[in-house]
Design a protein around this motif. Structure first.
Motif, PDB file in Angstrom:
ATOM      1  N   CYS A   1       0.833  -1.202   0.000  1.00 31.60           N
ATOM      2  CA  CYS A   1       0.000   0.000   0.000  1.00 31.60           C
ATOM      3  C   CYS A   1       0.871   1.255   0.000  1.00 31.60           C
ATOM      4  CB  CYS A   1      -0.921   0.003   1.221  1.00 31.60           C
ATOM      5  SG  CYS A   1      -1.869   1.525   1.374  1.00 31.60           S
TER       6      CYS A   1
ATOM      7  N   SER B   1      -0.024   4.127   0.695  1.00 36.70           N
ATOM      8  CA  SER B   1      -0.434   5.076   1.731  1.00 36.70           C
ATOM      9  C   SER B   1       0.104   4.696   3.114  1.00 36.70           C
ATOM     10  CB  SER B   1      -1.962   5.149   1.759  1.00 36.70           C
ATOM     11  OG  SER B   1      -2.381   5.951   2.841  1.00 36.70           O
ATOM     12  N   CYS B   2      -0.004   3.402   3.464  1.00 34.38           N
ATOM     13  CA  CYS B   2       0.391   3.018   4.826  1.00 34.38           C
ATOM     14  C   CYS B   2       1.460   1.925   4.867  1.00 34.38           C
ATOM     15  CB  CYS B   2      -0.837   2.563   5.626  1.00 34.38           C
ATOM     16  SG  CYS B   2      -1.519   0.995   5.074  1.00 34.38           S
TER      17      CYS B   2
ATOM     18  N   CYS C   1      -5.885  -2.579   0.263  1.00 34.02           N
ATOM     19  CA  CYS C   1      -5.123  -2.552   1.512  1.00 34.02           C
ATOM     20  C   CYS C   1      -6.033  -2.972   2.657  1.00 34.02           C
ATOM     21  CB  CYS C   1      -4.580  -1.139   1.767  1.00 34.02           C
ATOM     22  SG  CYS C   1      -3.754  -0.988   3.371  1.00 34.02           S
TER      23      CYS C   1
ATOM     24  N   CYS D   1      -5.940   0.394   5.370  1.00 34.67           N
ATOM     25  CA  CYS D   1      -6.583   1.689   5.063  1.00 34.67           C
ATOM     26  C   CYS D   1      -7.576   1.587   3.901  1.00 34.67           C
ATOM     27  CB  CYS D   1      -5.528   2.751   4.784  1.00 34.67           C
ATOM     28  SG  CYS D   1      -4.616   2.482   3.275  1.00 34.67           S
TER      29      CYS D   1
END
Ligand SMILES: [Zn+2]
Length: 177
Positions: free
Chosen positions: A121, A123-124, A142, A145
């Protein structure tokens, strides 16, 4: 003859007598001859000791050479170990996507295979789930998130790039942290 000249003459005579006496003593007395031989023995052994120093230096040179050759061999071993370093290569950015996998050795043919290849992911940083449905536009999600990727990726191609990176030894340059 002055008093001074007389003193020198007497002293010279005395010294001559003493030295002659010592010389005669050395010649006549076996103990003193042995002492003289002892001095010669010590001198000879000091000379031989110098030869031993050269032998020690030669032995040390050979030892250093052996250690040097051994260190070269160890370097070769390190190279072989480095060849196995790729097993720590388990993340890379390929086709504009971060990927994570692990290596598994095939028991039958001894070859290393890429296992559990999945995107990470953006983002995270969590390893994503791949969508099983072929009809869905969703490719991966994901679990943390819930970010979704819709761009389809061919896992066979990604795996081929990973293996090519290892075979050509270019994988460390591709690792982006
Ligand atoms: Zn995420």
């Amino acid at each position: 003859m002055t008093k001074k000249d007389t003193k020198i003459a007497i002293f010279s005579g005395f010294v001559g007598i003493v030295f002659t006496a010592i010389y005669d003593l050395i010649k006549s007395r076996p103990i003193l001859s042995t002492f003289w031989d002892g001095l010669k023995w010590i001198w000879k052994n000091i000379f031989e000791f110098e030869l031993t120093v050269w032998q020690v230096l030669l032995a040390l040179s050979i030892l250093i050479l052996i250690l040097y050759l051994l260190s070269l061999r160890n370097n070769d071993d390190e190279v072989i170990e480095n060849e196995f370093d790729w097993s720590s290569y388990d993340k890379d950015k390929i086709h504009n996507m971060e990927w994570s996998w692990y290596w598994e050795k095939n028991v039958l043919d001894g070859k290393w295979n890429v296992k559990d290849l999945r995107p990470i992911c953006n983002s995270c940083g969590t390893k994503m789930h791949l969508s099983n449905s072929s009809w869905s536009s969703e490719y991966s999600e994901c679990p943390r998130c819930e970010l979704k990727y819709h761009e389809q990726k061919d896992l066979t191609k990604i795996e081929a790039v990973i293996i090519d990176n290892v075979q050509r030894g270019i994988y460390p340059k591709n690792i982006e942290k």
